[in-house]
Design a protein around this motif. Structure first.
Motif, PDB file in Angstrom:
ATOM      1  N   LYS A 165       0.808  -1.222   0.000  1.00  0.00           N
ATOM      2  CA  LYS A 165       0.000   0.000   0.000  1.00  0.00           C
ATOM      3  C   LYS A 165       0.844   1.276   0.000  1.00  0.00           C
ATOM      4  O   LYS A 165       0.384   2.320  -0.453  1.00  0.00           O
ATOM      5  N   GLY A 166       2.051   1.185   0.562  1.00  0.00           N
ATOM      6  CA  GLY A 166       2.895   2.366   0.685  1.00  0.00           C
ATOM      7  C   GLY A 166       4.299   2.082   0.188  1.00  0.00           C
ATOM      8  O   GLY A 166       4.859   1.016   0.469  1.00  0.00           O
ATOM      9  N   LEU A 167       4.883   3.013  -0.555  1.00  0.00           N
ATOM     10  CA  LEU A 167       6.209   2.823  -1.145  1.00  0.00           C
ATOM     11  C   LEU A 167       7.030   4.101  -1.002  1.00  0.00           C
ATOM     12  O   LEU A 167       6.538   5.200  -1.250  1.00  0.00           O
ATOM     13  N   TYR A 168       8.298   3.919  -0.614  1.00  0.00           N
ATOM     14  CA  TYR A 168       9.256   5.029  -0.483  1.00  0.00           C
ATOM     15  C   TYR A 168      10.408   4.732  -1.441  1.00  0.00           C
ATOM     16  O   TYR A 168      11.126   3.753  -1.271  1.00  0.00           O
ATOM     17  N   ILE A 169      10.574   5.559  -2.477  1.00  0.00           N
ATOM     18  CA  ILE A 169      11.667   5.378  -3.434  1.00  0.00           C
ATOM     19  C   ILE A 169      12.667   6.513  -3.272  1.00  0.00           C
ATOM     20  O   ILE A 169      12.297   7.681  -3.312  1.00  0.00           O
ATOM     21  N   TYR A 170      13.911   6.127  -3.095  1.00  0.00           N
ATOM     22  CA  TYR A 170      14.991   7.096  -2.956  1.00  0.00           C
ATOM     23  C   TYR A 170      15.795   7.109  -4.256  1.00  0.00           C
ATOM     24  O   TYR A 170      16.539   6.189  -4.545  1.00  0.00           O
ATOM     25  N   GLY A 171      15.599   8.141  -5.068  1.00  0.00           N
ATOM     26  CA  GLY A 171      16.476   8.430  -6.197  1.00  0.00           C
ATOM     27  C   GLY A 171      16.462   7.465  -7.352  1.00  0.00           C
ATOM     28  O   GLY A 171      17.395   7.460  -8.155  1.00  0.00           O
ATOM     29  N   GLU A 172      15.448   6.635  -7.497  1.00  0.00           N
ATOM     30  CA  GLU A 172      15.353   5.748  -8.652  1.00  0.00           C
ATOM     31  C   GLU A 172      14.182   6.191  -9.536  1.00  0.00           C
ATOM     32  O   GLU A 172      13.267   6.874  -9.083  1.00  0.00           O
ATOM     33  N   ASP A 173      14.191   5.752 -10.789  1.00  0.00           N
ATOM     34  CA  ASP A 173      13.174   6.167 -11.760  1.00  0.00           C
ATOM     35  C   ASP A 173      12.668   4.933 -12.516  1.00  0.00           C
ATOM     36  O   ASP A 173      12.914   4.775 -13.712  1.00  0.00           O
ATOM     37  N   PRO A 174      11.940   4.046 -11.829  1.00  0.00           N
ATOM     38  CA  PRO A 174      11.572   2.762 -12.444  1.00  0.00           C
ATOM     39  C   PRO A 174      10.655   2.879 -13.658  1.00  0.00           C
ATOM     40  O   PRO A 174      10.614   1.949 -14.475  1.00  0.00           O
ATOM     41  N   ILE A 175       9.932   3.972 -13.805  1.00  0.00           N
ATOM     42  CA  ILE A 175       9.108   4.120 -15.008  1.00  0.00           C
ATOM     43  C   ILE A 175       9.993   4.135 -16.251  1.00  0.00           C
ATOM     44  O   ILE A 175       9.603   3.639 -17.312  1.00  0.00           O
ATOM     45  N   VAL A 176      11.195   4.663 -16.125  1.00  0.00           N
ATOM     46  CA  VAL A 176      12.124   4.687 -17.251  1.00  0.00           C
ATOM     47  C   VAL A 176      12.969   3.423 -17.300  1.00  0.00           C
ATOM     48  O   VAL A 176      13.226   2.885 -18.378  1.00  0.00           O
ATOM     49  N   THR A 177      13.381   2.910 -16.149  1.00  0.00           N
ATOM     50  CA  THR A 177      14.391   1.848 -16.127  1.00  0.00           C
ATOM     51  C   THR A 177      13.831   0.439 -16.068  1.00  0.00           C
ATOM     52  O   THR A 177      14.515  -0.507 -16.452  1.00  0.00           O
ATOM     53  N   ASP A 178      12.622   0.250 -15.567  1.00  0.00           N
ATOM     54  CA  ASP A 178      12.105  -1.101 -15.374  1.00  0.00           C
ATOM     55  C   ASP A 178      11.354  -1.589 -16.605  1.00  0.00           C
ATOM     56  O   ASP A 178      10.837  -0.793 -17.392  1.00  0.00           O
ATOM     57  N   THR A 187       6.703  -0.768 -19.008  1.00  0.00           N
ATOM     58  CA  THR A 187       6.389   0.508 -18.363  1.00  0.00           C
ATOM     59  C   THR A 187       4.929   0.623 -17.956  1.00  0.00           C
ATOM     60  O   THR A 187       4.606   1.167 -16.891  1.00  0.00           O
ATOM     61  N   HIS A 188       4.018   0.103 -18.772  1.00  0.00           N
ATOM     62  CA  HIS A 188       2.595   0.140 -18.417  1.00  0.00           C
ATOM     63  C   HIS A 188       2.363  -0.525 -17.056  1.00  0.00           C
ATOM     64  O   HIS A 188       1.587  -0.040 -16.229  1.00  0.00           O
ATOM     65  N   HIS A 189       3.041  -1.649 -16.852  1.00  0.00           N
ATOM     66  CA  HIS A 189       2.913  -2.421 -15.610  1.00  0.00           C
ATOM     67  C   HIS A 189       3.390  -1.586 -14.411  1.00  0.00           C
ATOM     68  O   HIS A 189       2.744  -1.571 -13.354  1.00  0.00           O
ATOM     69  N   VAL A 190       4.525  -0.865 -14.570  1.00  0.00           N
ATOM     70  CA  VAL A 190       5.072  -0.051 -13.478  1.00  0.00           C
ATOM     71  C   VAL A 190       4.115   1.095 -13.141  1.00  0.00           C
ATOM     72  O   VAL A 190       3.840   1.375 -11.965  1.00  0.00           O
ATOM     73  N   ILE A 191       3.598   1.756 -14.153  1.00  0.00           N
ATOM     74  CA  ILE A 191       2.660   2.860 -13.917  1.00  0.00           C
ATOM     75  C   ILE A 191       1.405   2.364 -13.206  1.00  0.00           C
ATOM     76  O   ILE A 191       0.909   2.995 -12.258  1.00  0.00           O
ATOM     77  N   LYS A 192       0.916   1.223 -13.619  1.00  0.00           N
ATOM     78  CA  LYS A 192      -0.273   0.660 -12.968  1.00  0.00           C
ATOM     79  C   LYS A 192       0.009   0.380 -11.493  1.00  0.00           C
ATOM     80  O   LYS A 192      -0.849   0.629 -10.617  1.00  0.00           O
ATOM     81  N   ALA A 193       1.211  -0.112 -11.202  1.00  0.00           N
ATOM     82  CA  ALA A 193       1.577  -0.406  -9.808  1.00  0.00           C
ATOM     83  C   ALA A 193       1.634   0.878  -8.979  1.00  0.00           C
ATOM     84  O   ALA A 193       1.099   0.929  -7.863  1.00  0.00           O
ATOM     85  N   LEU A 194       2.273   1.901  -9.514  1.00  0.00           N
ATOM     86  CA  LEU A 194       2.418   3.149  -8.759  1.00  0.00           C
ATOM     87  C   LEU A 194       1.060   3.817  -8.514  1.00  0.00           C
ATOM     88  O   LEU A 194       0.820   4.387  -7.444  1.00  0.00           O
ATOM     89  N   THR A 195       0.171   3.744  -9.479  1.00  0.00           N
ATOM     90  CA  THR A 195      -1.156   4.359  -9.305  1.00  0.00           C
ATOM     91  C   THR A 195      -2.061   3.517  -8.423  1.00  0.00           C
ATOM     92  O   THR A 195      -3.120   3.997  -7.994  1.00  0.00           O
ATOM     93  N   SER A 196      -1.665   2.282  -8.131  1.00  0.00           N
ATOM     94  CA  SER A 196      -2.443   1.421  -7.238  1.00  0.00           C
ATOM     95  C   SER A 196      -2.118   1.660  -5.767  1.00  0.00           C
ATOM     96  O   SER A 196      -2.847   1.190  -4.877  1.00  0.00           O
TER      97      SER A 196
END
Length: 901
Positions: free
Chosen positions: A608-621, A624-633
């Motif tokens: 439910k909660g995520l803390y990202i320090y200095g990474e940009d997984p939308i670009v690197t993982d 990309t659709h899957h990553v965006i869906k995860a972050l908006t969830s």
């Protein structure tokens, strides 16, 4: 040994020592202009001439060897007059515009003219005005200021190994030139600037030198923030602004830097789009609004604790930044474990080199590079380079490999593309992507059948050989050639070349790891080396080139869901209890989720909660659709960042941290070398040290964490991490003061321990080395009628990962600013695509547009793209299929179709 006397000082030296080397030994300074210490002397400038008693002619000290009994004079009247004559000749064809020259005050030629009293030439003649070349984005070449010392030419040809410049024409018309006299911009120059740093005059100067003079600046020794080579350099600072970079004599870079290090490592620090204040997203408008630190930290702490109370600790997760210092990463993972109460912590090694960490740990006992960069690129017989393009991804390592090849080292390149190093290779195995395990088993089949197994090494130091040998029987060169699309004889030649060599390192990178069988690929590299006893020895080993500057350190510091700092396993008895006692809190005993598992868990509602320090997984993982869906969830998402990146745009709160140039700390490079990062500037705004942000949050979330400096955090790391026990800021600072090349490689188990350059000497970390019985398994997504082409992804020389840093350097964007896809000539012909055409590229996960680069660099049915560029990011296409051990995604193989746009 022989005895000589130099200016009245007696010195004993080895036979063959030059006069210049002997003089240095007794502190006698002899002037030079063309001399480069690392190279055979050219002796062209004649500035180093000296007199030997009894000899009629003067000799050049840089090239002339000492003889027993020599009495040498370096400052006799005859010598002084000769040097004055040399300078007079040089000045006869050199404009005297020192006052306006940007090298004024830092010009070696100017200094020598002043020292020897040459104010003007006595040999005036016709000066031929030559055109200035300022086509390169970063530096200018003014041939009128050139003294033809050839330092730039020798640096480019013999030290960087690029060979982009030479000398053309003769006499007064002689000039340093690119091949065929093309503009510098259109040549094969890499813009590394090492020739510029070598130039003793104002002939080659960085364009940014226009904005400062040497007496206006200070220099701060630090470590490059790009790849994991760990190049040392000085940040040149004027009025609290970084204005330049100068390479230092670091242990891994030996005075070299690449274009990113020299020109792409400071513009981003001063970029106008830095996040300078805490930002909280307005839920109604969707826009970020400025907040106070108290407002932002109170919100973050309360939201995370609310989620923990309502859904449990495992509903939270945190990702550390592999570009940040060790001390930052340590505090980040401590926050997740002590405050979130979970081991759901990871770093971006998960999507690049977690297979190295897992694979080498299983087979050897330590998931890290076994030897040093210098050791595997100097005085070796054969280099086996597998799935690595160091000229682009680790350029200074690439320069050292080019040096090695020039000096006679044989090179085996195992790569699906015609990378530039393949042109210089003795053998290029252009294998089909995803077939590394089959290739490795084929190499071992030949080693076994030819009787080249090091039986003593295998019997005394390893286990599991018989099972692997049985598997390898089936992988004949002919069978492997069919799987890998290779020539069977080339497989045999490569195996014999490697196995018979005395010193032969394996160097590999993401072409081995980023597969659904990446861990097996890594263990297969280990299998090959163990089979011939090439581990625990100089010039050998299994050597992963880690990706980002501190991705090794991120793993070392425990930003892993399975390990505490120093790879102390959660499941090992007593480890959790050790950290509970040290941190004075209860900790989770459950292995956490990897980063690649957190995203699907977020979609499922488990995280439910995520803390990202200095990474940009939308670009690197991948996907990309899957990553965006995860972050908006997610219910709540926080980022520590320098910029509003593509990922940060989805955050609820952005906390502004500071860059590597604004803090103290350490990076651990690919060879386990721990090196200092130092604060050079302090910028306006409310940005804060990331460690202070973490500490404030920890206290707000109920964990009493004292405020510590970076040096104090390293002391805590050393107290809990056996491999770092002997490492401290004070010790690293003392080594830098003594000699920049000196530094410490972990494991360093005692405070006076020198560190460990070569791992597994005499005994493997796990005891016996383990031969992993790897079978070839095809990649999870294969081409078919709908998606008939394999896509590979990777990096290019001029950018790093998301371009968050390099994309803010205009010169880099001028050289390489747009997406492209490499296509094979036959595939392009079938599709009616020509070089430079716009194409639509699609997979089962998404589609993008890019520009076609048509050649035979890739094989028919294969293609390659970089992932740096937003106008065509390959990760909209890539497959999130995961390796079973390391949970690493399969970036290197996915099925696509290409259509003319």
């Amino acid at each position: 040994m022989i005895n000589v006397t130099i200016d009245g000082k007696a010195v004993e030296v080895e036979e063959g020592t030059t006069i210049l080397q002997a003089a240095e030994k007794v502190g006698v300074k002899i002037p030079t202009l063309c001399y480069i210490k690392e190279l055979d002397p050219e002796a062209s400038c004649r500035m180093c001439m000296v007199e030997i008693e009894g000899m009629p002619k003067l000799v050049t000290a840089c090239s002339f060897p000492c003889a027993d009994g020599n009495v040498i004079y370096t400052k006799s009247d005859r010598v002084i007059e000769a040097r004055r004559g040399v300078l007079d000749l040089m000045l006869s064809n050199h404009p005297q515009k020192c006052f306006s020259c940007v090298k004024n005050g830092e010009c070696k030629f100017q200094d020598l003219c002043y020292e020897y009293g040459i104010k003007e030439t006595t040999l005036p003649g016709e000066m031929i005005e030559k055109p200035i070349d300022d086509t390169n984005p970063f530096f200018t070449f003014n041939p009128n200021l050139c003294i033809l010392c050839h330092r730039c030419v020798n640096t480019c040809q013999k030290i960087t190994g690029r060979g982009a410049i030479g000398t053309s024409q003769r006499g007064f018309r002689s000039v340093i030139s690119t091949p065929f006299g093309t503009d510098w911009y259109d040549s094969n120059c890499e813009s590394c600037g090492n020739c510029v740093q070598a130039c003793p005059t104002g002939a080659l100067v960085m364009k940014r030198r226009e904005h400062y003079r040497p007496w206006e600046v200070k220099k701060v020794l630090t470590t490059c923030p790009h790849c994991a080579t760990g190049c040392r350099y000085y940040l040149v600072v004027k009025d609290n602004k970084i204005v330049d970079v100068e390479a230092a004599e670091g242990a891994s870079n030996r005075g070299l830097v690449c274009v990113k290090g020299r020109s792409g490592s400071f513009d981003f620090v001063h970029s106008g789009d830095r996040v300078k204040y805490p930002l909280i997203k307005n839920k109604e408008t969707g826009k970020f609004e400025r907040a106070t630190w108290d407002e932002a930290l109170d919100l973050v702490a309360s939201k995370f604790m609310e989620i923990k109370k309502k859904y449990g600790s495992n509903a939270l997760a945190g990702f550390a930044c592999s570009r940040s210092p060790n001390e930052d990463i340590y505090m980040m993972q401590k926050l997740v474990r002590c405050c979130f109460g979970t081991n759901n912590v990871d770093n971006c090694a998960r999507v690049c080199h977690s297979a190295s960490v897992a694979g080498l740990a299983m087979t050897l006992g330590s998931g890290a590079m076994t030897n040093t960069i210098y050791d595997i690129t100097h005085d070796v017989d054969v280099i086996m380079l597998v799935g690595s393009n160091p000229e682009e991804a680790h350029p200074v390592v690439g320069m050292q490999i080019r040096q090695a090849v020039q000096k006679g080292t044989k090179l085996i390149v195992v790569d699906p593309r015609d990378i530039d190093l393949a042109k210089h290779a003795d053998i290029h195995l252009k294998l089909r992507p995803g077939t590394n395990v089959a290739f490795a088993n084929g190499i071992m089949n030949v080693i076994i059948s030819e009787g080249l197994v090091d039986k003593k090494f295998v019997e005394e130091r390893t286990e599991g050989y018989e099972k692997l040998a049985e598997i390898c029987k089936d992988y004949t060169p002919e069978k492997v050639a069919e799987i890998c699309h290779l020539n069977a004889d080339d497989i045999r030649k490569a195996a014999l070349m490697y196995a018979k060599a005395e010193k032969a390192p394996i160097i590999y990178c993401l072409g081995v790891t980023e597969h659904s069988t990446g861990t097996e690929g890594v263990m297969s590299m280990s299998n090959i080396a163990m089979m011939v006893g090439k581990l625990g020895k100089e010039g050998c080993g299994v050597n992963p080139l880690r990706g980002q500057n501190n991705v090794q350190g991120a793993c070392d510091m425990g930003a892993l869901p399975t390990d505490f700092p120093g790879y102390q396993k959660i499941k090992t008895e007593g480890v959790v209890e050790k950290f509970e006692k040290a941190w004075n809190t209860q900790l989770s005993h459950e292995v956490g989720m990897t980063a690649t598992e957190v995203f699907p868990a977020a979609i499922e509602g488990k995280v439910k909660g995520l803390y990202i320090y200095g990474e940009d997984p939308i670009v690197t993982d991948p996907d990309t659709h899957h990553v965006i869906k995860a972050l908006t969830s997610l219910d709540f998402f926080v980022m520590n960042e320098l910029f509003i990146t593509e990922t940060a745009q989805y955050a609820d709160v952005i906390l502004p941290g500071v860059s590597y140039a604004e803090k103290e700390g350490t990076f651990s490079n690919t060879e386990r070398r721990v090196q200092r990062v130092r604060k050079a500037v302090e910028l306006e705004g409310e940005m804060r040290l990331d460690t202070d942000i973490f500490i404030d949050l920890m206290n707000r979330m109920g964990y009493p964490q004292p405020h510590l400096t970076s040096a104090e955090i390293m002391d805590e790391i050393a107290s809990l991490t056996p491999s770092f026990t002997g490492i401290s800021h004070a010790r690293l600072d003392a080594l830098d003061e003594e000699e920049i090349k000196k530094s410490i490689q972990w494991p360093c188990p005692e405070k006076d321990h020198p560190g460990t350059p070569i791992m597994h000497v005499g005994k493997f970390t796990r005891g016996l080395g383990w031969f992993y019985p790897a079978e070839y398994i095809p990649s999870q997504e294969q081409p078919d009628d709908d998606y008939p082409i394999i896509l590979m992804t990777g990096r290019i020389l001029y950018h790093y990962t998301t371009r968050a840093m390099t994309g803010r350097t205009p010169g880099l964007m001028q050289i390489a600013g747009h997406s492209f896809i490499e296509m094979n000539t036959k595939d392009a012909e079938k599709l009616g695509v020509k070089n430079g055409d716009k194409v639509k590229v699609s997979s089962r996960r998404g589609e993008i547009q890019s520009t076609a680069r048509v050649s035979d660099k890739v094989s028919p049915g294969e293609s390659w793209m970089p992932f740096h560029f937003p106008d065509g990011n390959a990760n909209w296409l890539t497959n999130a299929a995961l390796d079973k051990y390391a949970r690493i995604p399969e970036y290197k193989v996915c099925a696509i179709k290409i259509e003319k746009a």
